[in-house]
Design a protein around this motif. Structure first.
Motif, PDB file in Angstrom:
ATOM      1  N   ALA A   5       7.683   1.171  -2.843  1.00 38.98           N
ATOM      2  CA  ALA A   5       6.841  -0.016  -3.004  1.00 38.98           C
ATOM      3  C   ALA A   5       6.451  -0.601  -1.644  1.00 38.98           C
ATOM      4  O   ALA A   5       5.297  -0.995  -1.437  1.00 38.98           O
ATOM      5  N   MET A   6       7.396  -0.628  -0.723  1.00 37.91           N
ATOM      6  CA  MET A   6       7.103  -1.147   0.616  1.00 37.91           C
ATOM      7  C   MET A   6       6.116  -0.240   1.346  1.00 37.91           C
ATOM      8  O   MET A   6       5.249  -0.713   2.085  1.00 37.91           O
ATOM      9  N   ALA A   7       6.236   1.067   1.143  1.00 28.83           N
ATOM     10  CA  ALA A   7       5.311   2.014   1.766  1.00 28.83           C
ATOM     11  C   ALA A   7       3.897   1.791   1.254  1.00 28.83           C
ATOM     12  O   ALA A   7       2.936   1.796   2.032  1.00 28.83           O
ATOM     13  N   VAL A   8       3.742   1.566  -0.056  1.00 35.10           N
ATOM     14  CA  VAL A   8       2.416   1.313  -0.619  1.00 35.10           C
ATOM     15  C   VAL A   8       1.814   0.054  -0.009  1.00 35.10           C
ATOM     16  O   VAL A   8       0.642   0.040   0.390  1.00 35.10           O
ATOM     17  N   ALA A   9       2.602  -1.002   0.098  1.00 38.96           N
ATOM     18  CA  ALA A   9       2.103  -2.236   0.697  1.00 38.96           C
ATOM     19  C   ALA A   9       1.646  -1.985   2.136  1.00 38.96           C
ATOM     20  O   ALA A   9       0.572  -2.447   2.544  1.00 38.96           O
ATOM     21  N   ALA A  10       2.432  -1.240   2.890  1.00 37.00           N
ATOM     22  CA  ALA A  10       2.080  -0.952   4.279  1.00 37.00           C
ATOM     23  C   ALA A  10       0.835  -0.073   4.377  1.00 37.00           C
ATOM     24  O   ALA A  10      -0.015  -0.278   5.255  1.00 37.00           O
ATOM     25  N   ILE A  11       0.715   0.893   3.476  1.00 35.27           N
ATOM     26  CA  ILE A  11      -0.464   1.772   3.469  1.00 35.27           C
ATOM     27  C   ILE A  11      -1.724   0.948   3.226  1.00 35.27           C
ATOM     28  O   ILE A  11      -2.735   1.109   3.914  1.00 35.27           O
ATOM     29  N   LEU A  12      -1.656   0.044   2.264  1.00 29.12           N
ATOM     30  CA  LEU A  12      -2.815  -0.814   1.983  1.00 29.12           C
ATOM     31  C   LEU A  12      -3.109  -1.743   3.156  1.00 29.12           C
ATOM     32  O   LEU A  12      -4.271  -1.979   3.489  1.00 29.12           O
ATOM     33  N   GLN A  13      -2.070  -2.256   3.802  1.00 24.50           N
ATOM     34  CA  GLN A  13      -2.264  -3.131   4.957  1.00 24.50           C
ATOM     35  C   GLN A  13      -2.889  -2.388   6.130  1.00 24.50           C
ATOM     36  O   GLN A  13      -3.565  -2.996   6.958  1.00 24.50           O
ATOM     37  N   CYS A  14      -2.682  -1.076   6.190  1.00 26.41           N
ATOM     38  CA  CYS A  14      -3.306  -0.259   7.247  1.00 26.41           C
ATOM     39  C   CYS A  14      -4.788  -0.021   6.971  1.00 26.41           C
ATOM     40  O   CYS A  14      -5.494   0.525   7.811  1.00 26.41           O
ATOM     41  N   GLY A  15      -5.241  -0.385   5.773  1.00 26.28           N
ATOM     42  CA  GLY A  15      -6.641  -0.196   5.422  1.00 26.28           C
ATOM     43  C   GLY A  15      -6.973   1.196   4.912  1.00 26.28           C
ATOM     44  O   GLY A  15      -8.141   1.575   4.842  1.00 26.28           O
ATOM     45  N   ILE A  16      -5.955   1.963   4.535  1.00 31.47           N
ATOM     46  CA  ILE A  16      -6.193   3.298   3.997  1.00 31.47           C
ATOM     47  C   ILE A  16      -6.728   3.141   2.576  1.00 31.47           C
ATOM     48  O   ILE A  16      -6.087   2.492   1.748  1.00 31.47           O
ATOM     49  N   PRO A  17      -7.899   3.730   2.275  1.00 34.69           N
ATOM     50  CA  PRO A  17      -8.460   3.590   0.930  1.00 34.69           C
ATOM     51  C   PRO A  17      -7.716   4.460  -0.087  1.00 34.69           C
ATOM     52  O   PRO A  17      -7.822   5.683  -0.070  1.00 34.69           O
ATOM     53  N   VAL A  18      -6.944   3.821  -0.943  1.00 34.41           N
ATOM     54  CA  VAL A  18      -6.158   4.514  -1.955  1.00 34.41           C
ATOM     55  C   VAL A  18      -6.935   4.495  -3.268  1.00 34.41           C
ATOM     56  O   VAL A  18      -7.259   3.436  -3.788  1.00 34.41           O
ATOM     57  N   ALA A  19      -7.228   5.678  -3.806  1.00 35.07           N
ATOM     58  CA  ALA A  19      -7.954   5.788  -5.069  1.00 35.07           C
ATOM     59  C   ALA A  19      -6.989   5.695  -6.251  1.00 35.07           C
ATOM     60  O   ALA A  19      -7.309   5.089  -7.264  1.00 35.07           O
ATOM     61  N   LYS A  20      -5.824   6.308  -6.130  1.00 34.79           N
ATOM     62  CA  LYS A  20      -4.804   6.284  -7.178  1.00 34.79           C
ATOM     63  C   LYS A  20      -3.443   6.152  -6.526  1.00 34.79           C
ATOM     64  O   LYS A  20      -3.207   6.694  -5.448  1.00 34.79           O
ATOM     65  N   CYS A  21      -2.555   5.472  -7.232  1.00 32.53           N
ATOM     66  CA  CYS A  21      -1.192   5.311  -6.733  1.00 32.53           C
ATOM     67  C   CYS A  21      -0.256   5.206  -7.929  1.00 32.53           C
ATOM     68  O   CYS A  21      -0.473   4.383  -8.817  1.00 32.53           O
ATOM     69  N   GLU A  22       0.750   6.049  -7.967  1.00 25.50           N
ATOM     70  CA  GLU A  22       1.746   6.031  -9.039  1.00 25.50           C
ATOM     71  C   GLU A  22       3.119   6.234  -8.416  1.00 25.50           C
ATOM     72  O   GLU A  22       3.299   7.080  -7.546  1.00 25.50           O
ATOM     73  N   LEU A  23       4.087   5.447  -8.876  1.00 23.11           N
ATOM     74  CA  LEU A  23       5.460   5.578  -8.412  1.00 23.11           C
ATOM     75  C   LEU A  23       6.329   5.904  -9.622  1.00 23.11           C
ATOM     76  O   LEU A  23       6.389   5.119 -10.568  1.00 23.11           O
ATOM     77  N   LEU A  24       6.947   7.095  -9.615  1.00 21.26           N
ATOM     78  CA  LEU A  24       7.815   7.524 -10.708  1.00 21.26           C
ATOM     79  C   LEU A  24       9.264   7.455 -10.249  1.00 21.26           C
ATOM     80  O   LEU A  24       9.586   7.869  -9.135  1.00 21.26           O
TER      81      LEU A  24
END
Length: 127
Positions: A5-24
């Motif tokens: 979850a923290m990695a996703v937040a950081a990825i979005l804060q870096c401005g990387i355009p994420v089309a899909k995101c799923e955490l299993l």
């Protein structure tokens, strides 16, 4: 899960355009591994699936490399990614078959599909 979850937040804060995101979580991966599929068994650990969009293969490769670094900073393990449509579909197979794989753990059960919207910073807590 918290690291994912923290990695996703950081990825979005870096401005990387994420089309899909799923955490299993690990139990979902375990269910997937016990279900017929085209993908070899995955390591039974929480697993983050990301799909990026970009103007070129080079820009998507740059995004994937940066996301891999961010995930590693948050305790992520191996990082696999694909550029071909066939391999992309194979990587997402775990996510797409998780519902049926989970039902197979309890024969005769029925599932209830729902969606939830939570702040990314609280994702691990909710799961």
């Amino acid at each position: 899960l918290e690291g994912g979850a923290m990695a996703v937040a950081a990825i979005l804060q870096c401005g990387i355009p994420v089309a899909k995101c799923e955490l299993l979580d690990a139990s979902a991966i375990s269910a997937f591994n016990n279900y017929p599929k085209e993908v070899p068994d995955l390591e039974v650990v929480p697993t983050l699936f990301l799909e990026f969009t970009g103007m070129s293969e080079a820009s998507v490769a740059e995004q994937a490399d940066l996301a891999g670094e961010v995930c590693a900073e948050h305790g992520g393990g191996s990082f696999r990614w694909a550029t071909s449509e066939e391999e992309r579909r194979r990587l997402w197979a775990a996510r797409h078959s998780t519902y049926y794989a989970s039902l197979a753990l309890r024969p005769g059960s029925k599932g209830i599909v729902t969606d939830a919207c939570v702040p990314i910073s609280r994702l691990a807590e909710v799961m």
